[in-house]
Design a protein around this motif. Structure first.
Motif, PDB file in Angstrom:
ATOM      1  N   ARG B  21       0.843  -1.188   0.000  1.00  0.00           N
ATOM      2  CA  ARG B  21       0.000   0.000   0.000  1.00  0.00           C
ATOM      3  C   ARG B  21       0.880   1.241   0.000  1.00  0.00           C
ATOM      4  O   ARG B  21       1.684   1.434   0.904  1.00  0.00           O
ATOM      5  CB  ARG B  21      -0.883   0.013   1.258  1.00  0.00           C
ATOM      6  CG  ARG B  21      -1.850  -1.154   1.320  1.00  0.00           C
ATOM      7  CD  ARG B  21      -2.481  -1.237   2.704  1.00  0.00           C
ATOM      8  NE  ARG B  21      -3.154  -0.002   3.086  1.00  0.00           N
ATOM      9  CZ  ARG B  21      -4.400   0.303   2.752  1.00  0.00           C
ATOM     10  NH1 ARG B  21      -5.126  -0.551   2.076  1.00  0.00           N
ATOM     11  NH2 ARG B  21      -4.935   1.438   3.122  1.00  0.00           N
ATOM     12  N   ALA B  24      -0.559   7.655   2.633  1.00  0.00           N
ATOM     13  CA  ALA B  24      -0.073   8.749   3.480  1.00  0.00           C
ATOM     14  C   ALA B  24       0.989   8.252   4.458  1.00  0.00           C
ATOM     15  O   ALA B  24       1.899   8.989   4.824  1.00  0.00           O
ATOM     16  CB  ALA B  24      -1.242   9.374   4.228  1.00  0.00           C
ATOM     17  N   PHE B  54      -2.712  -1.051  -3.641  1.00  0.00           N
ATOM     18  CA  PHE B  54      -3.508   0.144  -3.341  1.00  0.00           C
ATOM     19  C   PHE B  54      -2.621   1.379  -3.252  1.00  0.00           C
ATOM     20  O   PHE B  54      -1.536   1.340  -2.684  1.00  0.00           O
ATOM     21  CB  PHE B  54      -4.262  -0.068  -2.018  1.00  0.00           C
ATOM     22  CG  PHE B  54      -5.011   1.144  -1.549  1.00  0.00           C
ATOM     23  CD1 PHE B  54      -6.112   1.593  -2.257  1.00  0.00           C
ATOM     24  CD2 PHE B  54      -4.598   1.840  -0.429  1.00  0.00           C
ATOM     25  CE1 PHE B  54      -6.799   2.720  -1.847  1.00  0.00           C
ATOM     26  CE2 PHE B  54      -5.282   2.967  -0.004  1.00  0.00           C
ATOM     27  CZ  PHE B  54      -6.382   3.405  -0.717  1.00  0.00           C
ATOM     28  N   ASP B  56      -3.110   5.659  -2.615  1.00  0.00           N
ATOM     29  CA  ASP B  56      -4.098   6.704  -2.311  1.00  0.00           C
ATOM     30  C   ASP B  56      -3.635   8.061  -2.845  1.00  0.00           C
ATOM     31  O   ASP B  56      -2.655   8.141  -3.600  1.00  0.00           O
ATOM     32  CB  ASP B  56      -4.399   6.749  -0.804  1.00  0.00           C
ATOM     33  CG  ASP B  56      -3.271   7.386  -0.009  1.00  0.00           C
ATOM     34  OD1 ASP B  56      -2.204   7.667  -0.598  1.00  0.00           O
ATOM     35  OD2 ASP B  56      -3.462   7.607   1.196  1.00  0.00           O
ATOM     36  N   SER B  57      -4.323   9.127  -2.435  1.00  0.00           N
ATOM     37  CA  SER B  57      -4.008  10.444  -2.982  1.00  0.00           C
ATOM     38  C   SER B  57      -2.587  10.880  -2.618  1.00  0.00           C
ATOM     39  O   SER B  57      -1.928  11.569  -3.390  1.00  0.00           O
ATOM     40  CB  SER B  57      -5.030  11.473  -2.490  1.00  0.00           C
ATOM     41  OG  SER B  57      -5.066  11.491  -1.077  1.00  0.00           O
ATOM     42  N   SER B  58      -2.091  10.450  -1.452  1.00  0.00           N
ATOM     43  CA  SER B  58      -0.716  10.787  -1.086  1.00  0.00           C
ATOM     44  C   SER B  58       0.267  10.060  -1.993  1.00  0.00           C
ATOM     45  O   SER B  58       1.327  10.597  -2.331  1.00  0.00           O
ATOM     46  CB  SER B  58      -0.438  10.411   0.373  1.00  0.00           C
ATOM     47  OG  SER B  58      -1.300  11.105   1.230  1.00  0.00           O
ATOM     48  N   ILE B  60      -0.322   9.249  -5.148  1.00  0.00           N
ATOM     49  CA  ILE B  60      -0.369  10.012  -6.403  1.00  0.00           C
ATOM     50  C   ILE B  60       0.491  11.274  -6.262  1.00  0.00           C
ATOM     51  O   ILE B  60       1.277  11.616  -7.146  1.00  0.00           O
ATOM     52  CB  ILE B  60      -1.831  10.424  -6.730  1.00  0.00           C
ATOM     53  CG1 ILE B  60      -2.695   9.192  -6.992  1.00  0.00           C
ATOM     54  CG2 ILE B  60      -1.882  11.424  -7.884  1.00  0.00           C
ATOM     55  CD1 ILE B  60      -2.610   8.627  -8.373  1.00  0.00           C
ATOM     56  N   GLY B  61       0.345  11.939  -5.113  1.00  0.00           N
ATOM     57  CA  GLY B  61       1.113  13.164  -4.849  1.00  0.00           C
ATOM     58  C   GLY B  61       2.611  12.889  -4.916  1.00  0.00           C
ATOM     59  O   GLY B  61       3.373  13.683  -5.475  1.00  0.00           O
ATOM     60  N   VAL B  64       3.723  12.400  -8.578  1.00  0.00           N
ATOM     61  CA  VAL B  64       3.778  13.674  -9.296  1.00  0.00           C
ATOM     62  C   VAL B  64       4.962  14.508  -8.806  1.00  0.00           C
ATOM     63  O   VAL B  64       5.614  15.217  -9.584  1.00  0.00           O
ATOM     64  CB  VAL B  64       2.441  14.434  -9.169  1.00  0.00           C
ATOM     65  CG1 VAL B  64       2.567  15.852  -9.711  1.00  0.00           C
ATOM     66  CG2 VAL B  64       1.339  13.689  -9.908  1.00  0.00           C
ATOM     67  N   GLN B  87      -7.474   1.912 -11.817  1.00  0.00           N
ATOM     68  CA  GLN B  87      -8.710   2.680 -11.626  1.00  0.00           C
ATOM     69  C   GLN B  87      -8.400   4.064 -11.034  1.00  0.00           C
ATOM     70  O   GLN B  87      -8.928   5.080 -11.467  1.00  0.00           O
ATOM     71  CB  GLN B  87      -9.651   1.885 -10.695  1.00  0.00           C
ATOM     72  CG  GLN B  87     -10.916   2.611 -10.277  1.00  0.00           C
ATOM     73  CD  GLN B  87     -11.856   2.863 -11.453  1.00  0.00           C
ATOM     74  OE1 GLN B  87     -11.660   2.328 -12.532  1.00  0.00           O
ATOM     75  NE2 GLN B  87     -12.859   3.696 -11.248  1.00  0.00           N
ATOM     76  N   MET B  88      -7.496   4.071 -10.037  1.00  0.00           N
ATOM     77  CA  MET B  88      -7.082   5.322  -9.404  1.00  0.00           C
ATOM     78  C   MET B  88      -6.404   6.242 -10.431  1.00  0.00           C
ATOM     79  O   MET B  88      -6.642   7.441 -10.476  1.00  0.00           O
ATOM     80  CB  MET B  88      -6.115   4.992  -8.250  1.00  0.00           C
ATOM     81  CG  MET B  88      -5.665   6.195  -7.461  1.00  0.00           C
ATOM     82  SD  MET B  88      -7.002   6.850  -6.445  1.00  0.00           S
ATOM     83  CE  MET B  88      -6.149   8.104  -5.509  1.00  0.00           C
ATOM     84  N   ILE B  91      -9.196   7.669 -12.790  1.00  0.00           N
ATOM     85  CA  ILE B  91     -10.106   8.655 -12.217  1.00  0.00           C
ATOM     86  C   ILE B  91      -9.388   9.990 -11.956  1.00  0.00           C
ATOM     87  O   ILE B  91     -10.000  11.049 -11.953  1.00  0.00           O
ATOM     88  CB  ILE B  91     -10.771   8.104 -10.930  1.00  0.00           C
ATOM     89  CG1 ILE B  91     -12.205   8.626 -10.780  1.00  0.00           C
ATOM     90  CG2 ILE B  91      -9.998   8.404  -9.686  1.00  0.00           C
ATOM     91  CD1 ILE B  91     -13.204   7.855 -11.574  1.00  0.00           C
ATOM     92  N   THR B  92      -8.056   9.929 -11.741  1.00  0.00           N
ATOM     93  CA  THR B  92      -7.294  11.165 -11.507  1.00  0.00           C
ATOM     94  C   THR B  92      -6.532  11.612 -12.760  1.00  0.00           C
ATOM     95  O   THR B  92      -5.724  12.529 -12.691  1.00  0.00           O
ATOM     96  CB  THR B  92      -6.286  10.976 -10.361  1.00  0.00           C
ATOM     97  OG1 THR B  92      -5.443   9.861 -10.687  1.00  0.00           O
ATOM     98  CG2 THR B  92      -6.978  10.709  -9.034  1.00  0.00           C
ATOM     99  N   MET B  94      -4.128  10.329 -14.165  1.00  0.00           N
ATOM    100  CA  MET B  94      -2.682  10.080 -14.138  1.00  0.00           C
ATOM    101  C   MET B  94      -2.280   9.174 -15.293  1.00  0.00           C
ATOM    102  O   MET B  94      -1.120   9.103 -15.677  1.00  0.00           O
ATOM    103  CB  MET B  94      -2.257   9.461 -12.796  1.00  0.00           C
ATOM    104  CG  MET B  94      -2.316  10.421 -11.629  1.00  0.00           C
ATOM    105  SD  MET B  94      -1.320  11.905 -11.884  1.00  0.00           S
ATOM    106  CE  MET B  94      -2.589  13.129 -12.093  1.00  0.00           C
TER     107      MET B  94
END
Lengths: 405, 115
Positions: B21, B24, B54, B56-58, B60-61, B64, B87-88, B91-92, B94
């Motif tokens: 995973r 964050a 998995f 999460d947004s962190s 992805i951050g 980037v 999928q993540m 949806i973003t 990326m």
């Protein structure tokens, strides 16, 4: 402000340490006591184990010097009893044994004795042993004071966080509210005290109702500060000023674009995902901009369900990326459900994610009564997590069209 | 945390985050470790997400953040995305930012072609 300076420099306790000297031999007792007094300790004498125990309890003595062989309660029993006592303070036990009593010493260590001296006791040995105990006790006292200061600081910080969480909650609209042709229902669950989620809804003008949900990347204070800043910024007035194109048509992507420009930093790491919707009542349309936020569902009370949107760039993550306004029919009999990714990603104790299928099943199950959806989804997640707090913040927002009210 | 493998003749560095995973809880550590590689002049990176179920947004951050540090001095691609991660990415958007390949070999082959 917190008194952090107190953490680095607690004041050591400079009062004289209390020592109980327990020996059934009066001469030995007086001799040890005299040496300790000369070293500056406050001494108390006990003639046997039982008397020593009472004294240790009564005056909260820090050091006990005791003979192994005493009538009644002997040295082993005395040590065991003291070790079994509840309470914070540690009593350092120094035992006087015969020379070379290896087996006795092993038993004494098991009983809880800290150190030994052989008979006859001489000044140099006693001084060295007691000073060593003294150092340990003062160190323990220092640690105890530090942990008290830290506990107090932690309590203060948590009080402040709770106050901040209250302020954050006050920014949110009520859990159930009727707004111009729509009925909104919501649930909001921070994973910790504070949340990085934010949402809102408003009547913009006679023809439009708008709503949004935001999920700031990360959790805790950092994320919540940004979510609160956004909660303050995004008012009905802000929507009126930024969410219409030059042609007067609804363009939520314009608002999202302005937020991205405002919050993007080349060296920044903060960003958020957002779903921003505008309901055009006259034409039964939903104009929306999906910016990395999970796709919402549009349902009917008879459980027909479809997902809206195929994705979009998050806000303030990358410079100059496009944001698009999409349109979908949103009929009077329908309602929309927005769910932050905290729902899909919630894992059961065995590590399996709740997943989209379970979210959809929970929504379908409550579809005949849309106002129960937020509460029912929260309950389903609690059951899935077996009562453990969520790892991520959770927002559930339901927008029900109620044209005749 | 991360495991790296160098393909010297083309200067390609394959990075395995070595976590299930990427969230964050560990995204910052992951980013710092890969940034150190970039600072050591590694400019062709393949992030192998085979073990990551998995993100999460962190996460992805962090990805980037790497892209921003590398700028136009090099390239960073991903491979072996699980369906959840895919999928993540979708949806973003990326999937429009990072080139994605079915496995490490396909990613390496694609970078080699461009060298």
């Amino acid at each position: 402000m917190y008194e952090y300076t107190a953490i680095s420099r607690p004041q050591p306790d400079c009062t004289r340490l209390k020592v109980v000297v327990a020996d059934d031999d009066a001469v030995q007792r007086a001799y040890i006591s005299l040496i300790l007094k000369k070293l500056g300790y406050e001494t108390h004498e006990a003639r046997d184990g039982a008397e020593a125990l009472e004294l240790v309890r009564a005056i909260s003595a820090k050091i006990l010097v005791c003979d192994l062989d005493m009538p009644g309660l002997d040295g082993y029993d005395l040590a065991r009893t003291i070790r079994a006592e509840p309470g914070d303070g540690y009593v350092h036990i120094l035992m006087v044994t015969g020379q070379d009593q290896r087996q006795q010493r092993e038993l004494a260590l098991e009983a809880g004795v800290d150190d030994f001296m052989g008979k006859p006791v001489d000044t140099a040995t006693l001084t060295a042993r007691v000073r060593s105990a003294d150092r340990l006790l003062r160190h323990e006292e220092l640690l105890l004071q530090r942990s008290k200061v830290l506990a107090k600081a932690k309590e203060q910080i948590e009080d402040d966080l709770r106050a901040a969480a209250d302020a954050q909650r006050r920014l949110l609209p009520p859990a159930h509210q009727v707004v111009e042709g729509c009925r909104f229902h919501a649930a909001f669950q921070p994973s910790n005290i504070l949340s990085g989620d934010m949402f809102g809804y408003y009547r913009i003008c006679e023809s439009y109702t708008a709503f949004y949900a935001i999920d700031v990347a990360g959790h805790g204070v950092h994320a919540s500060l940004m979510s609160v800043a956004l909660g303050h910024l995004l008012t009905a007035e802000h929507f009126r000023a930024h969410s219409f194109g030059a042609d007067g048509r609804p363009d939520p992507a314009a608002l999202v674009r302005s937020l991205s420009e405002r919050f993007y930093r080349d060296d920044g790491t903060e960003y958020f995902t957002m779903f921003c919707g505008m309901i055009e009542h006259g034409s039964d349309l939903l104009h929306f901009c999906q910016a990395g936020y999970p796709s919402p569902y549009i349902l009917t009370r008879d459980r027909a369900c479809r997902q809206v949107g195929t994705g979009g760039f998050p806000v303030a993550l990358l410079d100059g990326v496009p944001f698009e306004t999409d349109v979908t029919p949103f009929a009077e009999a329908e309602f929309l459900v927005l769910c932050s990714d905290g729902a899909m990603e919630a894992e059961c104790p065995a590590g399996e994610a709740f997943g989209e299928a379970r979210v959809e099943a929970a929504l379908a199950g409550s579809a005949p009564a849309p106002h129960t959806i937020p509460g029912n989804l929260v309950s389903a997640l609690e059951a899935w997590r077996e009562g453990r707090a969520l790892d991520d913040d959770l927002t559930v927002l339901v927008c029900e069209r109620t044209p005749n009210q | 945390m991360i495991k790296t493998r160098l393909h010297d003749e083309y200067g390609i560095c394959v990075v395995n985050p070595a976590v299930e995973r990427l969230t964050a809880a560990n995204a910052t550590a992951f980013k710092e470790e890969v940034l150190a590689l970039i600072d050591q002049k590694q400019d062709k990176l393949v992030i192998d997400l085979a073990d990551v179920t998995f993100l999460d947004s962190s996460g992805i951050g962090a990805m980037v953040g790497l892209l921003k540090r590398l700028g136009n001095r090099g390239e960073i691609v991903v491979c072996s995305l699980s369906s959840g991660v895919q999928q993540m990415f979708k949806i973003t958007r990326m999937d429009r930012v990072f080139s994605s390949y079915s496995d490490v070999n396909a990613a390496i082959a694609a970078i080699k072609e461009r060298v």
